[in-house]
Design a protein around this motif. Structure first.
Motif, short mmCIF file in Angstrom:
data_model
loop_
_atom_site.label_atom_id
_atom_site.label_comp_id
_atom_site.label_asym_id
_atom_site.label_seq_id
_atom_site.Cartn_x
_atom_site.Cartn_y
_atom_site.Cartn_z
N PRO A 145 1.19 -1.23 0.13
CA PRO A 145 -0.76 0.10 0.03
C PRO A 145 0.55 1.57 -0.20
O PRO A 145 2.02 1.46 0.36
CB PRO A 145 -0.16 0.22 1.27
CG PRO A 145 0.29 -1.02 2.50
CD PRO A 145 0.37 -1.86 1.28
N ILE A 146 0.24 2.59 -1.09
CA ILE A 146 0.84 3.81 -0.56
C ILE A 146 0.46 4.45 0.55
O ILE A 146 -0.94 4.45 0.43
CB ILE A 146 0.85 4.18 -1.87
CG1 ILE A 146 0.98 3.40 -2.42
CG2 ILE A 146 1.87 5.67 -2.00
CD1 ILE A 146 1.08 3.79 -4.60
N MET A 153 0.79 14.44 -2.19
CA MET A 153 0.42 12.50 -2.55
C MET A 153 -0.42 12.88 -2.91
O MET A 153 -1.11 11.14 -4.34
CB MET A 153 0.61 11.97 -1.69
CG MET A 153 2.27 11.33 -0.74
SD MET A 153 3.26 11.01 -2.40
CE MET A 153 2.92 9.60 -2.62
N GLU A 154 -1.92 13.70 -2.81
CA GLU A 154 -3.18 13.76 -2.80
C GLU A 154 -2.87 13.35 -4.65
O GLU A 154 -3.24 13.19 -5.48
CB GLU A 154 -3.74 14.82 -2.73
CG GLU A 154 -5.39 14.59 -2.92
CD GLU A 154 -5.91 12.73 -2.91
OE1 GLU A 154 -6.93 12.47 -3.28
OE2 GLU A 154 -5.88 12.72 -1.91
N ASP A 155 -1.85 14.88 -4.99
CA ASP A 155 -2.01 14.85 -6.90
C ASP A 155 -1.63 13.29 -7.11
O ASP A 155 -1.95 13.07 -8.75
CB ASP A 155 -0.95 16.14 -6.85
CG ASP A 155 -1.20 17.33 -7.21
OD1 ASP A 155 -2.14 17.85 -6.23
OD2 ASP A 155 -0.56 18.37 -6.37
N VAL A 156 -0.60 12.57 -6.58
CA VAL A 156 -0.03 11.72 -7.39
C VAL A 156 -1.04 10.79 -7.39
O VAL A 156 -1.71 9.89 -8.32
CB VAL A 156 1.04 10.66 -6.63
CG1 VAL A 156 1.76 9.60 -7.54
CG2 VAL A 156 2.45 11.63 -6.58
N GLY A 177 14.30 6.35 -3.33
CA GLY A 177 13.64 6.70 -2.23
C GLY A 177 12.70 6.94 -1.86
O GLY A 177 12.23 6.97 -1.16
N THR A 178 11.80 7.44 -3.38
CA THR A 178 10.49 7.89 -2.64
C THR A 178 9.46 7.14 -3.43
O THR A 178 8.27 6.85 -2.70
CB THR A 178 10.15 9.03 -4.11
OG1 THR A 178 10.84 8.59 -4.84
CG2 THR A 178 11.64 10.00 -3.42
N GLY A 179 10.04 5.48 -3.54
CA GLY A 179 8.72 4.64 -4.04
C GLY A 179 7.97 4.96 -5.14
O GLY A 179 7.08 4.46 -5.69
N LYS A 180 8.88 5.50 -6.64
CA LYS A 180 8.69 5.10 -7.42
C LYS A 180 7.49 3.53 -7.89
O LYS A 180 7.13 3.78 -8.54
CB LYS A 180 9.90 5.44 -8.63
CG LYS A 180 10.32 6.59 -8.55
CD LYS A 180 11.04 7.64 -9.22
CE LYS A 180 13.14 6.71 -8.70
NZ LYS A 180 13.14 6.50 -7.87
N ASP A 181 8.58 2.32 -7.22
CA ASP A 181 8.20 1.30 -8.07
C ASP A 181 6.97 0.85 -6.82
O ASP A 181 6.26 0.19 -7.85
CB ASP A 181 9.24 0.19 -6.92
CG ASP A 181 9.12 0.62 -5.89
OD1 ASP A 181 9.55 1.52 -5.13
OD2 ASP A 181 9.88 -0.46 -5.43
N LEU A 182 6.55 1.51 -6.52
CA LEU A 182 5.14 1.18 -5.14
C LEU A 182 4.04 2.28 -6.19
O LEU A 182 3.27 1.02 -7.12
CB LEU A 182 5.20 2.06 -4.43
CG LEU A 182 5.29 1.36 -2.79
CD1 LEU A 182 5.33 1.93 -1.76
CD2 LEU A 182 5.70 0.04 -3.04
#
Length: 448
Positions: A145-146, A153-156, A177-182
């Motif tokens: 989960p993100i 993050m709402e924009d994402v 480390g920002t979580g691009k894979d997620l």
């Protein structure tokens, strides 16, 4: 046994109620915290993670008497949406309690309560939450989960919701480390390809000799170690999603070979003369700055257009202040179970130190320091001393302005604040500490 690790917060301005409930529940659960003043709710749920909160609906306050419970319920759900809330009410407040259920409460209890009824409600809610967590964990093995509620993050999330169901190629930008894979996985899970393969390749780590064999496959005998046919990652992802991570690090030669496959939508394994059609949704990610990708000496413009129908920028953790504590609770809960420790609470010094760190290593750094804290501590309260920040990560430093001209400094500051607030004049004026009219005058002055 169900309630053994449960933590309960009881909020009521009647000391007798608090004492009675505490005596009833304390032998059954891990911890019972009582609170007379509802104004302290935020402090309580910031410093500790509660499984259940029992909230009275009427206090001797000034907030819309009769509706205090709804007011404080909303405060709790905003700060800790995953926590179950039981509303306590007198018979005359049943309609208000039902309204509370619609606002997010999990159940309500009528005063004077029956002890068995209270225990049954708490047990039922804890069982329900455990079942929900198990379901989440089985899903998390497919897609973690993100966690995030910040505006950044709402924009994402909005982009994932809009772009996910399409077959548009997506380029995910962001620091390490920002979580691009997620984000890539979330796009796949929100697409019509979600039941098909999701294949990830770190193309930035592939040498020139491995690039083609890894992505396009090879036939038996194509080279010395090719003892059998092997599918490439494009074929393996057929019908699903191919995620090429760190694409900004591949050479110009590799870019040409990749572009050819994307244009023709077919691959030719090494050692074969036959092309194989492939149907994939392409997602790419890079930590390279956009201006570097725009340099044709380093990255082909025609490939950028191919992979970048839509771009999603994942914000660094330093731009997600409101998510830090939320993420901390999430990671600590994972490590509580992994190492069979806790439950843990955060003291004020822990929260202050956590929020004051720049996190150059982003979410990955936060995760690692919290795992270390859980492993090393001997107490169930995490303090500032338990937070040891990595010396591996370089500190984020603000670049000093090259000019000392006051007009230039003011103009640059206004531009940065406007960009940060996406052109919102009211918000920008407030952040700059001036009125809207004053900001408009300066925009006119600098012809912005």
């Amino acid at each position: 046994m169900v309630l053994k690790k449960t933590r309960i917060l009881i909020i009521d301005d009647d000391a007798d109620v608090l004492t009675a409930m505490r005596l009833l529940l304390k032998p059954l659960v891990s911890e019972v915290v009582t609170e007379k003043n509802p104004s302290n709710i935020n402090f309580q749920i910031e410093s500790k993670k509660f499984d259940v909160i029992i909230l009275d609906m009427n206090f001797n306050g000034l907030i819309n008497t009769g509706n205090e419970g709804i007011f404080w319920l909303n405060k709790i759900k905003n700060s800790s949406p995953e926590t179950s809330v039981i509303l306590m009410t007198a018979f005359a407040d049943i309609d208000l309690a039902i309204r509370g259920l619609k606002e997010g409460a999990s159940d309500f209890l009528v005063k004077p309560w029956k002890n068995k009824k209270l225990i049954d409600i708490v047990t039922s809610l804890v069982k329900k939450e455990k079942t929900k967590k198990k379901a989440t964990k089985s899903f998390a093995s497919i897609s973690q989960p993100i966690v995030g509620e910040s505006d950044a993050m709402e924009d994402v999330f909005v982009k994932i919701k809009k772009v996910g169901p399409t077959d548009a190629n997506v380029l995910i930008l962001g620091e390490n480390g920002t979580g691009k894979d997620l984000i890539a996985r979330a796009l796949h899970d929100n697409s019509h390809r979600k039941d098909k393969p999701f294949v990830k390749v770190d193309v930035g780590s592939l040498s020139s000799s491995l690039f083609e064999s890894e992505l396009f496959g090879y036939k038996k005998g194509a080279f010395t170690d090719a003892r059998e046919d092997r599918k490439g990652r494009f074929e393996a992802a057929n019908g699903g999603t191919l995620f090429l991570d760190e694409i900004g690090n591949i050479s110009l030669g590799q870019q040409v070979r990749l572009l050819t496959v994307l244009q023709n939508r077919q691959v030719t394994p090494i050692g074969s003369n036959e092309s194989i059609p492939v149907d994939i949704r392409l997602i790419c990610a890079t930590n390279v700055e956009p201006q570097v990708l725009a340099d044709e000496k380093k990255f082909r413009k025609d490939l950028i257009y191919r992979i970048n129908t839509v771009d999603i920028t994942v914000p660094p953790l330093r731009d997600r202040d409101s998510d830090i504590l939320l993420l901390a609770k999430y990671f600590v809960s994972i490590y509580e179970e992994k190492y069979n420790k806790g439950p843990f609470e955060f003291d004020a010094s822990f929260i202050k130190k956590l929020k004051g760190h720049a996190f150059p290593g982003n979410v990955r750094e936060l995760q690692y320091i919290l795992e270390r804290a859980v492993i090393m501590t001997d107490d169930n309260e995490l303090t500032s001393e338990d937070l040891v920040f990595s010396t591996i990560e370089k500190s984020v430093q603000t670049t000093a302005p090259q000019t000392t001209n006051l007009d230039d400094l003011e103009k640059n500051t206004i531009l940065k604040v406007l960009e940060k607030n996406k052109g919102n004049i009211s918000q920008s004026a407030k952040e700059l500490g001036i009125t809207r009219a004053a900001l408009y005058r300066r925009l006119d002055k600098y012809e912005l």
